[in-house]
Design a protein around this motif. Structure first.
Motif, PDB file in Angstrom:
ATOM      1  N   GLY A  99       0.809  -1.216   0.000  1.00 17.59           N
ATOM      2  CA  GLY A  99       0.000   0.000   0.000  1.00 17.59           C
ATOM      3  C   GLY A  99       0.835   1.257   0.000  1.00 17.59           C
ATOM      4  N   ARG A 100       2.146   1.125  -0.076  1.00 19.16           N
ATOM      5  CA  ARG A 100       3.042   2.274  -0.019  1.00 19.16           C
ATOM      6  C   ARG A 100       3.283   2.939  -1.369  1.00 19.16           C
ATOM      7  N   LEU A 101       3.100   2.207  -2.453  1.00 15.43           N
ATOM      8  CA  LEU A 101       3.379   2.794  -3.762  1.00 15.43           C
ATOM      9  C   LEU A 101       2.374   3.896  -4.083  1.00 15.43           C
ATOM     10  N   PRO A 102       2.818   4.951  -4.780  1.00 17.83           N
ATOM     11  CA  PRO A 102       1.904   6.045  -5.136  1.00 17.83           C
ATOM     12  C   PRO A 102       0.739   5.536  -5.980  1.00 17.83           C
ATOM     13  N   ARG A 103      -0.384   6.229  -5.875  1.00 20.50           N
ATOM     14  CA  ARG A 103      -1.570   5.836  -6.636  1.00 20.50           C
ATOM     15  C   ARG A 103      -1.736   6.634  -7.919  1.00 20.50           C
ATOM     16  N   GLU A 104      -0.943   7.686  -8.079  1.00 19.50           N
ATOM     17  CA  GLU A 104      -0.987   8.506  -9.287  1.00 19.50           C
ATOM     18  C   GLU A 104       0.344   8.378 -10.029  1.00 19.50           C
ATOM     19  N   ALA A 105       0.295   8.570 -11.349  1.00 16.89           N
ATOM     20  CA  ALA A 105       1.508   8.515 -12.145  1.00 16.89           C
ATOM     21  C   ALA A 105       2.454   9.653 -11.747  1.00 16.89           C
ATOM     22  N   LEU A 106       3.749   9.357 -11.775  1.00 16.86           N
ATOM     23  CA  LEU A 106       4.764  10.343 -11.409  1.00 16.86           C
ATOM     24  C   LEU A 106       5.817  10.443 -12.500  1.00 16.86           C
ATOM     25  N   HIS A 107       6.311  11.663 -12.718  1.00 14.68           N
ATOM     26  CA  HIS A 107       7.488  11.889 -13.554  1.00 14.68           C
ATOM     27  C   HIS A 107       8.446  12.722 -12.709  1.00 14.68           C
ATOM     28  N   LEU A 108       9.537  12.089 -12.285  1.00 15.79           N
ATOM     29  CA  LEU A 108      10.490  12.722 -11.383  1.00 15.79           C
ATOM     30  C   LEU A 108      11.785  13.046 -12.132  1.00 15.79           C
ATOM     31  N   ARG A 109      12.267  14.261 -11.951  1.00 16.73           N
ATOM     32  CA  ARG A 109      13.546  14.675 -12.527  1.00 16.73           C
ATOM     33  C   ARG A 109      14.530  14.797 -11.360  1.00 16.73           C
ATOM     34  N   VAL A 110      15.359  13.770 -11.195  1.00 15.45           N
ATOM     35  CA  VAL A 110      16.198  13.625 -10.002  1.00 15.45           C
ATOM     36  C   VAL A 110      17.584  14.205 -10.269  1.00 15.45           C
ATOM     37  N   ARG A 111      17.899  15.296  -9.587  1.00 15.57           N
ATOM     38  CA  ARG A 111      19.187  15.969  -9.806  1.00 15.57           C
ATOM     39  C   ARG A 111      20.214  15.659  -8.718  1.00 15.57           C
ATOM     40  N   ASP A 112      19.766  15.192  -7.591  1.00 17.94           N
ATOM     41  CA  ASP A 112      20.667  14.894  -6.482  1.00 17.94           C
ATOM     42  C   ASP A 112      21.409  13.581  -6.744  1.00 17.94           C
ATOM     43  N   GLY A 113      22.756  13.634  -6.716  1.00 17.89           N
ATOM     44  CA  GLY A 113      23.561  12.458  -7.013  1.00 17.89           C
ATOM     45  C   GLY A 113      23.349  11.320  -6.042  1.00 17.89           C
ATOM     46  N   VAL A 114      23.133  11.627  -4.780  1.00 20.80           N
ATOM     47  CA  VAL A 114      22.901  10.581  -3.786  1.00 20.80           C
ATOM     48  C   VAL A 114      21.591   9.844  -4.084  1.00 20.80           C
ATOM     49  N   ALA A 115      20.559  10.591  -4.401  1.00 22.06           N
ATOM     50  CA  ALA A 115      19.267   9.976  -4.717  1.00 22.06           C
ATOM     51  C   ALA A 115      19.361   9.123  -5.978  1.00 22.06           C
ATOM     52  N   GLN A 116      20.101   9.594  -6.971  1.00 17.28           N
ATOM     53  CA  GLN A 116      20.306   8.809  -8.197  1.00 17.28           C
ATOM     54  C   GLN A 116      20.965   7.478  -7.878  1.00 17.28           C
ATOM     55  N   ALA A 117      22.015   7.531  -7.059  1.00 17.85           N
ATOM     56  CA  ALA A 117      22.749   6.313  -6.693  1.00 17.85           C
ATOM     57  C   ALA A 117      21.865   5.363  -5.883  1.00 17.85           C
ATOM     58  N   GLU A 118      21.027   5.906  -5.026  1.00 19.69           N
ATOM     59  CA  GLU A 118      20.146   5.065  -4.205  1.00 19.69           C
ATOM     60  C   GLU A 118      19.230   4.216  -5.073  1.00 19.69           C
ATOM     61  N   LEU A 119      18.613   4.858  -6.084  1.00 24.21           N
ATOM     62  CA  LEU A 119      17.678   4.115  -6.918  1.00 24.21           C
ATOM     63  C   LEU A 119      18.402   3.081  -7.772  1.00 24.21           C
ATOM     64  N   THR A 120      19.515   3.472  -8.377  1.00 24.02           N
ATOM     65  CA  THR A 120      20.270   2.529  -9.198  1.00 24.02           C
ATOM     66  C   THR A 120      20.725   1.335  -8.368  1.00 24.02           C
ATOM     67  N   THR A 121      21.225   1.605  -7.167  1.00 23.91           N
ATOM     68  CA  THR A 121      21.692   0.534  -6.288  1.00 23.91           C
ATOM     69  C   THR A 121      20.563  -0.416  -5.916  1.00 23.91           C
ATOM     70  N   GLU A 122      19.389   0.130  -5.643  1.00 27.46           N
ATOM     71  CA  GLU A 122      18.250  -0.693  -5.251  1.00 27.46           C
ATOM     72  C   GLU A 122      17.818  -1.619  -6.382  1.00 27.46           C
ATOM     73  N   ILE A 123      17.745  -1.088  -7.592  1.00 32.14           N
ATOM     74  CA  ILE A 123      17.321  -1.908  -8.727  1.00 32.14           C
ATOM     75  C   ILE A 123      18.380  -2.965  -9.047  1.00 32.14           C
ATOM     76  N   GLU A 124      19.651  -2.578  -8.980  1.00 28.80           N
ATOM     77  CA  GLU A 124      20.719  -3.561  -9.238  1.00 28.80           C
ATOM     78  C   GLU A 124      20.714  -4.664  -8.186  1.00 28.80           C
ATOM     79  N   ALA A 125      20.356  -4.330  -6.949  1.00 26.94           N
ATOM     80  CA  ALA A 125      20.247  -5.356  -5.904  1.00 26.94           C
ATOM     81  C   ALA A 125      19.143  -6.353  -6.248  1.00 26.94           C
ATOM     82  N   MET A 126      18.051  -5.859  -6.828  1.00 29.61           N
ATOM     83  CA  MET A 126      16.980  -6.754  -7.260  1.00 29.61           C
ATOM     84  C   MET A 126      17.466  -7.661  -8.381  1.00 29.61           C
TER      85      MET A 126
END
Length: 285
Positions: A99-126
């Motif tokens: 129930g945590r995932l957003p219910r509306e479509a999102l388009h995010l423009r991520v400029r923070d390098g730490v946030a970019q690395a977090e998402l890439t790392t999470e998907i690569e872990a999967m």
């Protein structure tokens, strides 16, 4: 939607009595599965790591670049149009998993390098989870999806949501049409029927669609039907005549003409794995 996974080879997906969690790169996905307008019963997260392109979300097209994330809840009508040099990762997960995932479509423009690395790392872990034969694999994947949900909410709170200006009346109309298509594309209804339901003429609806996403109302309907047809024809069953009937075609020959017009090959040839010649989808008149 009754079609299979995005993946040509569904091996990197787990399914135990439910739809799978899957992770892939854009290069692993047949281009038509993304470029034709369609909606899915899964939640989809697209993370662009290089390049640029355009995406249509609920009938509204906008550009994207590197380090853009697009989250598309189940039932969102969308089409991805990546550029030649575009690279990215795609995660699909069952609706209702958390129930945590957003219910509306999102388009995010991520400029923070730490946030970019977090998402890439999470998907690569999967992705690594799929390569190791370890116990509790499904539990691990479920946990990763929940962490992706946390990341999305944090990015929304950080103000990375695309701000393309106030939605116009025309865009609201096209969004309503997109939602109607997800419910009724498999019927024999035409654009005039949808326009009547929305309280306007087909000409006005077509003008709004062209302005919002570069497609006419007929082209949007055609693409949604074609995507579903190609999904069904990528499997050995059901027979072609039943596929035609399921998509609102009153005769198998008309359906065959539709497929040949938009792909250059017959339904049977598509089912046998023939590669259609490169061509732009044309609407049915």
């Amino acid at each position: 939607m009754s079609g299979p996974s995005f993946l040509r080879n569904p091996a990197p997906a787990i399914q135990q009595g439910r739809r799978p969690i899957g992770v892939s790169s854009l290069g692993q996905i047949d281009p038509w599965r993304l470029s034709l307008l369609h909606d899915r019963p899964d939640n989809v997260l697209i993370w662009i790591t290089r390049g640029q392109g355009r995406i249509v979300i609920n009938g509204v097209r906008r550009g994207f670049g590197a380090h853009n994330a697009m989250f598309l809840p189940a039932g969102t009508l969308f089409a991805l149009e990546p550029g030649a040099q575009c690279l990215g990762l795609v995660v699909q997960s069952p609706a209702g998993l958390t129930g945590r995932l957003p219910r509306e479509a999102l388009h995010l423009r991520v400029r923070d390098g730490v946030a970019q690395a977090e998402l890439t790392t999470e998907i690569e872990a999967m992705q690594r989870e799929f390569t190791k034969d370890r116990i509790l694999l499904q539990d691990a994947l479920d946990a990763h999806v929940r962490l992706l949900a946390v990341w999305l909410h944090r990015q929304v709170a950080a103000g990375t949501t695309d701000a393309s200006g106030k939605e116009t009346a025309g865009q609201r109309l096209v969004r309503a049409y997109a939602k109607a298509l997800t419910r009724g594309y498999a019927s024999d209804r035409g654009v005039a029927d949808y326009a009547g339901e929305l309280g306007m003429t087909a000409t006005h609806l077509t003008r709004a669609c062209r302005a919002a996403c570069g497609r006419t109302a007929v082209e949007m309907l055609t693409e949604r039907k074609l995507h579903e047809a190609r999904c069904l024809l990528s499997q050995p069953q059901p027979p072609v005549n039943r596929v035609a009937a399921a998509l609102g075609f009153h005769s198998a020959p008309y359906f065959t003409r539709f497929i040949r017009t938009h792909t250059g090959v017959s339904p049977s040839e598509l089912r046998r794995g023939a590669r259609p010649p490169a061509r732009r989808t044309a609407p049915v008149r």
